[in-house]
Motif scaffolding. Sequence first.
Motif, PDB file in Angstrom:
ATOM      1  N   CYS A   1     -24.533 -74.419  57.735  1.00  0.00           N
ATOM      2  CA  CYS A   1     -24.351 -73.144  57.027  1.00  0.00           C
ATOM      3  C   CYS A   1     -22.861 -72.839  56.969  1.00  0.00           C
ATOM      4  CB  CYS A   1     -25.103 -72.010  57.731  1.00  0.00           C
ATOM      5  SG  CYS A   1     -25.008 -70.437  56.837  1.00  0.00           S
ATOM      6  N   ARG A   2     -22.295 -73.007  55.784  1.00  0.00           N
ATOM      7  CA  ARG A   2     -20.886 -72.688  55.545  1.00  0.00           C
ATOM      8  C   ARG A   2     -20.832 -71.286  54.937  1.00  0.00           C
ATOM      9  NH1 ARG A   2     -20.193 -77.390  51.431  1.00  0.00           N
ATOM     10  NH2 ARG A   2     -22.191 -76.393  50.905  1.00  0.00           N
ATOM     11  N   VAL A   3     -20.216 -70.343  55.639  1.00  0.00           N
ATOM     12  CA  VAL A   3     -20.203 -68.939  55.231  1.00  0.00           C
ATOM     13  C   VAL A   3     -18.813 -68.530  54.771  1.00  0.00           C
ATOM     14  CG1 VAL A   3     -20.500 -66.552  56.004  1.00  0.00           C
ATOM     15  CG2 VAL A   3     -22.096 -68.312  56.770  1.00  0.00           C
ATOM     16  N   LEU A   4     -18.763 -67.805  53.677  1.00  0.00           N
ATOM     17  CA  LEU A   4     -17.557 -67.108  53.243  1.00  0.00           C
ATOM     18  C   LEU A   4     -17.751 -65.634  53.555  1.00  0.00           C
ATOM     19  CD1 LEU A   4     -14.862 -66.830  51.718  1.00  0.00           C
ATOM     20  CD2 LEU A   4     -16.178 -66.716  49.579  1.00  0.00           C
ATOM     21  N   GLU A   5     -16.933 -65.100  54.470  1.00  0.00           N
ATOM     22  CA  GLU A   5     -17.034 -63.686  54.862  1.00  0.00           C
ATOM     23  C   GLU A   5     -15.856 -62.922  54.264  1.00  0.00           C
ATOM     24  OE1 GLU A   5     -17.291 -60.743  58.783  1.00  0.00           O
ATOM     25  OE2 GLU A   5     -16.761 -62.853  59.052  1.00  0.00           O
ATOM     26  N   LEU A   6     -16.148 -61.996  53.378  1.00  0.00           N
ATOM     27  CA  LEU A   6     -15.096 -61.211  52.733  1.00  0.00           C
ATOM     28  C   LEU A   6     -14.737 -59.995  53.588  1.00  0.00           C
ATOM     29  CD1 LEU A   6     -16.383 -61.097  49.026  1.00  0.00           C
ATOM     30  CD2 LEU A   6     -15.071 -62.882  50.172  1.00  0.00           C
ATOM     31  N   GLY A   7     -13.430 -59.758  53.773  1.00  0.00           N
ATOM     32  CA  GLY A   7     -12.984 -58.574  54.497  1.00  0.00           C
ATOM     33  C   GLY A   7     -13.477 -58.529  55.921  1.00  0.00           C
ATOM     34  N   ALA A   8     -13.091 -59.510  56.715  1.00  0.00           N
ATOM     35  CA  ALA A   8     -13.650 -59.674  58.066  1.00  0.00           C
ATOM     36  C   ALA A   8     -13.089 -58.701  59.092  1.00  0.00           C
ATOM     37  CB  ALA A   8     -13.422 -61.110  58.557  1.00  0.00           C
ATOM     38  N   GLY A   9     -12.040 -57.944  58.738  1.00  0.00           N
ATOM     39  CA  GLY A   9     -11.465 -57.017  59.716  1.00  0.00           C
ATOM     40  C   GLY A   9     -10.855 -57.772  60.875  1.00  0.00           C
ATOM     41  N   HIS A  10     -11.345 -57.523  62.083  1.00  0.00           N
ATOM     42  CA  HIS A  10     -10.882 -58.241  63.272  1.00  0.00           C
ATOM     43  C   HIS A  10     -11.909 -59.250  63.771  1.00  0.00           C
ATOM     44  CE1 HIS A  10      -7.873 -54.783  64.355  1.00  0.00           C
ATOM     45  NE2 HIS A  10      -7.461 -55.520  63.354  1.00  0.00           N
TER      46      HIS A  10
ATOM     47  N   ALA B   1     -23.374 -69.484  51.954  1.00  0.00           N
ATOM     48  CA  ALA B   1     -23.657 -68.050  51.992  1.00  0.00           C
ATOM     49  C   ALA B   1     -22.357 -67.271  51.875  1.00  0.00           C
ATOM     50  CB  ALA B   1     -24.374 -67.669  53.282  1.00  0.00           C
ATOM     51  N   VAL B   2     -22.449 -66.103  51.249  1.00  0.00           N
ATOM     52  CA  VAL B   2     -21.349 -65.137  51.205  1.00  0.00           C
ATOM     53  C   VAL B   2     -21.809 -63.886  51.929  1.00  0.00           C
ATOM     54  CG1 VAL B   2     -19.978 -63.618  49.727  1.00  0.00           C
ATOM     55  CG2 VAL B   2     -20.305 -66.009  49.082  1.00  0.00           C
TER      56      VAL B   2
ATOM     57  N   ASP C   1     -12.775 -53.741  41.475  1.00  0.00           N
ATOM     58  CA  ASP C   1     -13.697 -54.475  40.604  1.00  0.00           C
ATOM     59  C   ASP C   1     -14.629 -55.320  41.472  1.00  0.00           C
ATOM     60  OD1 ASP C   1     -15.005 -55.724  38.503  1.00  0.00           O
ATOM     61  OD2 ASP C   1     -13.383 -57.165  38.132  1.00  0.00           O
ATOM     62  N   TYR C   2     -15.515 -54.642  42.195  1.00  0.00           N
ATOM     63  CA  TYR C   2     -16.371 -55.381  43.128  1.00  0.00           C
ATOM     64  C   TYR C   2     -17.385 -56.258  42.406  1.00  0.00           C
ATOM     65  CZ  TYR C   2     -19.738 -51.630  42.204  1.00  0.00           C
ATOM     66  OH  TYR C   2     -20.578 -50.747  41.587  1.00  0.00           O
ATOM     67  N   LEU C   3     -17.875 -55.830  41.237  1.00  0.00           N
ATOM     68  CA  LEU C   3     -18.833 -56.656  40.509  1.00  0.00           C
ATOM     69  C   LEU C   3     -18.176 -57.943  40.013  1.00  0.00           C
ATOM     70  CD1 LEU C   3     -20.776 -53.930  38.484  1.00  0.00           C
ATOM     71  CD2 LEU C   3     -21.619 -55.250  40.442  1.00  0.00           C
ATOM     72  N   GLY C   4     -16.955 -57.832  39.499  1.00  0.00           N
ATOM     73  CA  GLY C   4     -16.236 -59.028  39.066  1.00  0.00           C
ATOM     74  C   GLY C   4     -15.940 -59.968  40.219  1.00  0.00           C
ATOM     75  N   THR C   5     -15.569 -59.393  41.361  1.00  0.00           N
ATOM     76  CA  THR C   5     -15.298 -60.215  42.539  1.00  0.00           C
ATOM     77  C   THR C   5     -16.550 -60.950  42.996  1.00  0.00           C
ATOM     78  OG1 THR C   5     -13.517 -58.752  43.283  1.00  0.00           O
ATOM     79  CG2 THR C   5     -14.548 -60.147  44.951  1.00  0.00           C
ATOM     80  N   ILE C   6     -17.682 -60.235  43.051  1.00  0.00           N
ATOM     81  CA  ILE C   6     -18.922 -60.865  43.487  1.00  0.00           C
ATOM     82  C   ILE C   6     -19.343 -61.948  42.503  1.00  0.00           C
ATOM     83  CG2 ILE C   6     -21.386 -60.484  43.919  1.00  0.00           C
ATOM     84  CD1 ILE C   6     -19.303 -59.526  46.099  1.00  0.00           C
ATOM     85  N   GLU C   7     -19.175 -61.709  41.222  1.00  0.00           N
ATOM     86  CA  GLU C   7     -19.527 -62.724  40.228  1.00  0.00           C
ATOM     87  C   GLU C   7     -18.723 -63.999  40.454  1.00  0.00           C
ATOM     88  OE1 GLU C   7     -20.588 -62.835  35.491  1.00  0.00           O
ATOM     89  OE2 GLU C   7     -19.049 -61.433  36.193  1.00  0.00           O
ATOM     90  N   ARG C   8     -17.440 -63.850  40.815  1.00  0.00           N
ATOM     91  CA  ARG C   8     -16.604 -65.024  41.064  1.00  0.00           C
ATOM     92  C   ARG C   8     -17.032 -65.766  42.328  1.00  0.00           C
ATOM     93  NH1 ARG C   8     -12.745 -61.647  38.636  1.00  0.00           N
ATOM     94  NH2 ARG C   8     -12.253 -60.591  40.578  1.00  0.00           N
ATOM     95  N   VAL C   9     -17.279 -65.034  43.416  1.00  0.00           N
ATOM     96  CA  VAL C   9     -17.586 -65.727  44.668  1.00  0.00           C
ATOM     97  C   VAL C   9     -18.996 -66.324  44.652  1.00  0.00           C
ATOM     98  CG1 VAL C   9     -15.956 -64.342  45.984  1.00  0.00           C
ATOM     99  CG2 VAL C   9     -18.348 -63.642  45.896  1.00  0.00           C
ATOM    100  N   VAL C  10     -19.922 -65.688  43.921  1.00  0.00           N
ATOM    101  CA  VAL C  10     -21.267 -66.249  43.820  1.00  0.00           C
ATOM    102  C   VAL C  10     -21.228 -67.629  43.174  1.00  0.00           C
ATOM    103  CG1 VAL C  10     -23.442 -66.009  42.524  1.00  0.00           C
ATOM    104  CG2 VAL C  10     -22.612 -64.123  43.920  1.00  0.00           C
TER     105      VAL C  10
ATOM    106  N   GLY D   1     -28.490 -71.322  48.407  1.00  0.00           N
ATOM    107  CA  GLY D   1     -27.729 -70.474  49.314  1.00  0.00           C
ATOM    108  C   GLY D   1     -28.073 -69.004  49.205  1.00  0.00           C
ATOM    109  N   SER D   2     -27.350 -68.177  49.988  1.00  0.00           N
ATOM    110  CA  SER D   2     -27.674 -66.751  50.112  1.00  0.00           C
ATOM    111  C   SER D   2     -26.435 -65.880  49.949  1.00  0.00           C
ATOM    112  CB  SER D   2     -28.309 -66.472  51.484  1.00  0.00           C
ATOM    113  OG  SER D   2     -29.500 -67.197  51.652  1.00  0.00           O
TER     114      SER D   2
END
Length: 270
Positions: free
Chosen positions: A58-67, A123-124, A135-144, A151-152
């Motif tokens: 499972c290779r995950v891309l986590e957006l905005g992980a903070g700390h 997964a994202v 532009d969260y919809l545009g960002t999600i469209e790109r990362v999907v 995947g999920s």
Amino acid sequence: MTTTQAKPTMMELQEREHGLGHDYAEGSPHIRHHTIRGRLISCLHTLVREVIDQHGRCRVLELGAGHGTFTDHLLAAGAQVTVTEMSAPSVRILQSRYRHNPDVTVIHDRDGTGSWQVGGVDAVVCISVLHHIPDYLGTIERVVGQIAPGGSFFSAQDPLWYPRRSRMSMNLDRNAYFLWRLGQGHLRRGLATRLRRIRGVYDDTNEADMVEYHVVRDGVDEEALRDLLAQNFEAVEVQRYWSTQSGVLQTIGERFFPPTTFNLVARQRK
């Protein structure tokens, strides 16, 4: 001769609000409250387990992980994680925290557009981050587009779209937040922000307005997000619930108050 000061970028505003020493847990219900945190951790473990059962990894891309609060749980579940962050101080903390862990890659996402490519992922994950992205919809469209077949996608703890919420829901939410702010000793900032909200004025040079970008954009349109993901996934589920910063009001609100935030999970990328 007068000079006009350049308007700060979103990255600069993020770094003002989330600078070195910033405590993400202080104002984050999904970290502060065990009921929300426990539910999110359970969802993450289930997601990773499902992908590993199907693909053997499972290779995950986590957006905005903070700390890295939830990065740790993704790793514990068996994932390999690429994390992104806009705030340079938070990037340095992530790099230091995971410098000896080969299963973590840290990306400094300077403009928050998701325009980088990390290769195929399974997964994202976005936890309390979409409301920071104009532009969260545009960002999600790109990362999907980077998610492998089968995947999920998982998003959590973003405010429901304001126009579909009742006046009672909005008033309870805003007053609960204001009371919590006062309890933190931020009287001047809380009053100034509240007055701007009442007047419908938003200051695009003020991190209190622009980092929490949902106040400008009327929240996150969970139905538009669901419809976007439904084009790419076999199953999409939205779960709505109450959340606020105050522990007392969270306990009461979970039983009696209308939803303010949501989780969304999409499975089986087409």
